[in-house]
Design a protein around this motif. Structure first.
Motif, mmCIF file in Angstrom:
data_model
loop_
_atom_site.group_PDB
_atom_site.id
_atom_site.type_symbol
_atom_site.label_atom_id
_atom_site.label_comp_id
_atom_site.label_asym_id
_atom_site.label_seq_id
_atom_site.Cartn_x
_atom_site.Cartn_y
_atom_site.Cartn_z
ATOM 1 N N TYR A 27 0.756 -1.217 -0.059
ATOM 2 C CA TYR A 27 0.203 -0.048 0.026
ATOM 3 C C TYR A 27 0.923 1.382 0.037
ATOM 4 O O TYR A 27 2.039 1.337 0.188
ATOM 5 C CB TYR A 27 -0.949 0.127 1.004
ATOM 6 C CG TYR A 27 -0.210 0.413 2.474
ATOM 7 C CD1 TYR A 27 -0.244 1.604 2.977
ATOM 8 C CD2 TYR A 27 0.723 -0.537 3.039
ATOM 9 C CE1 TYR A 27 0.599 2.087 4.222
ATOM 10 C CE2 TYR A 27 1.479 -0.340 4.137
ATOM 11 C CZ TYR A 27 1.314 1.079 4.863
ATOM 12 O OH TYR A 27 1.970 1.302 5.951
ATOM 13 N N ALA A 28 0.174 2.257 -0.105
ATOM 14 C CA ALA A 28 0.896 3.657 0.015
ATOM 15 C C ALA A 28 -0.185 4.578 0.705
ATOM 16 O O ALA A 28 -1.242 4.570 0.625
ATOM 17 C CB ALA A 28 1.097 4.189 -1.136
ATOM 18 N N CYS A 34 -6.183 2.510 -1.243
ATOM 19 C CA CYS A 34 -5.440 1.817 -0.221
ATOM 20 C C CYS A 34 -6.096 2.361 1.053
ATOM 21 O O CYS A 34 -6.243 1.482 2.119
ATOM 22 C CB CYS A 34 -4.015 2.057 -0.218
ATOM 23 S SG CYS A 34 -3.103 1.437 -1.421
ATOM 24 N N VAL A 35 -6.157 3.932 1.167
ATOM 25 C CA VAL A 35 -6.729 4.221 2.550
ATOM 26 C C VAL A 35 -8.151 3.959 2.750
ATOM 27 O O VAL A 35 -8.446 3.315 3.824
ATOM 28 C CB VAL A 35 -6.439 5.824 2.458
ATOM 29 C CG1 VAL A 35 -7.348 6.470 3.499
ATOM 30 C CG2 VAL A 35 -5.159 6.007 2.231
ATOM 31 N N GLN A 36 -8.877 3.714 1.779
ATOM 32 C CA GLN A 36 -10.383 3.328 1.752
ATOM 33 C C GLN A 36 -10.737 1.824 2.165
ATOM 34 O O GLN A 36 -11.376 1.461 3.031
ATOM 35 C CB GLN A 36 -11.204 3.448 0.463
ATOM 36 C CG GLN A 36 -11.162 5.195 0.077
ATOM 37 C CD GLN A 36 -11.709 5.284 -1.224
ATOM 38 O OE1 GLN A 36 -11.828 4.310 -2.199
ATOM 39 N NE2 GLN A 36 -12.348 6.223 -1.245
ATOM 40 N N ASN A 92 -8.843 -3.258 -4.980
ATOM 41 C CA ASN A 92 -9.468 -3.831 -3.957
ATOM 42 C C ASN A 92 -10.317 -5.144 -4.216
ATOM 43 O O ASN A 92 -11.027 -5.306 -5.088
ATOM 44 C CB ASN A 92 -10.550 -2.691 -3.607
ATOM 45 C CG ASN A 92 -9.697 -1.675 -2.868
ATOM 46 O OD1 ASN A 92 -8.687 -1.877 -2.249
ATOM 47 N ND2 ASN A 92 -10.229 -0.331 -3.122
ATOM 48 N N VAL A 93 -10.536 -5.981 -3.218
ATOM 49 C CA VAL A 93 -11.194 -7.270 -3.213
ATOM 50 C C VAL A 93 -11.793 -7.404 -2.060
ATOM 51 O O VAL A 93 -11.520 -6.740 -1.061
ATOM 52 C CB VAL A 93 -10.035 -8.273 -3.342
ATOM 53 C CG1 VAL A 93 -10.957 -9.766 -3.181
ATOM 54 C CG2 VAL A 93 -9.159 -8.407 -4.462
ATOM 55 N N SER A 94 -13.190 -7.893 -2.000
ATOM 56 C CA SER A 94 -13.940 -7.967 -0.763
ATOM 57 C C SER A 94 -13.485 -8.824 0.079
ATOM 58 O O SER A 94 -12.739 -9.931 -0.100
ATOM 59 C CB SER A 94 -15.399 -8.549 -1.462
ATOM 60 O OG SER A 94 -15.452 -9.877 -1.669
ATOM 61 N N ILE A 95 -13.970 -8.458 1.452
ATOM 62 C CA ILE A 95 -13.558 -9.556 2.373
ATOM 63 C C ILE A 95 -13.927 -10.838 2.280
ATOM 64 O O ILE A 95 -13.364 -12.078 2.341
ATOM 65 C CB ILE A 95 -14.090 -9.194 3.793
ATOM 66 C CG1 ILE A 95 -13.740 -7.686 4.415
ATOM 67 C CG2 ILE A 95 -13.727 -9.964 4.928
ATOM 68 C CD1 ILE A 95 -14.351 -6.997 5.692
#
Length: 106
Positions: A27-28, A34-36, A92-95
């Motif tokens: 991440y960065a 990344c933050v979300q 992003n990938v779901s939980i």
């Protein structure tokens, strides 16, 4: 509940040579997705016991690791099984998706 460890070039061998499953997120701090997505990664770590290692790598602070694992998009999540990369997930990938993939390697 598994703890999320901050890895860098000095301590990455802890996950690289880990027997079992390790989930590492690149991440960065300037990366909006990344933050979300950070709270979801923390929730995911809480779903597993300490037998699954969770970690994160800041690409700005660990450029050698970023190049070594060919991370070009952020966030990127790598799933290791006995020290070998078995899954590479960009974006992003779901939980639920991550949980299912991790459980398939346990």
């Amino acid at each position: 509940m598994s703890e999320i460890v901050e890895y860098n070039e000095n301590n990455y061998r802890e996950f690289e040579y880990e027997t079992g499953v390790a989930v590492i997120r690149f991440y960065a701090t300037w990366c909006t997705p990344c933050v979300q997505n950070a709270p979801f990664f923390e929730q995911l770590a809480q779903l597993f016991d300490a037998s699954v290692k969770f970690g994160k790598v800041n690409v700005d602070q660990s450029p050698i690791l970023t190049l070594r694992y060919q991370v070009f998009g952020l966030p990127t999540t790598l799933i290791f099984k006995d020290g070998q990369i078995v899954e590479r997930l960009s974006s992003n990938v779901s939980i639920a998706q991550l949980q299912q993939k991790i459980q398939s390697y346990l």
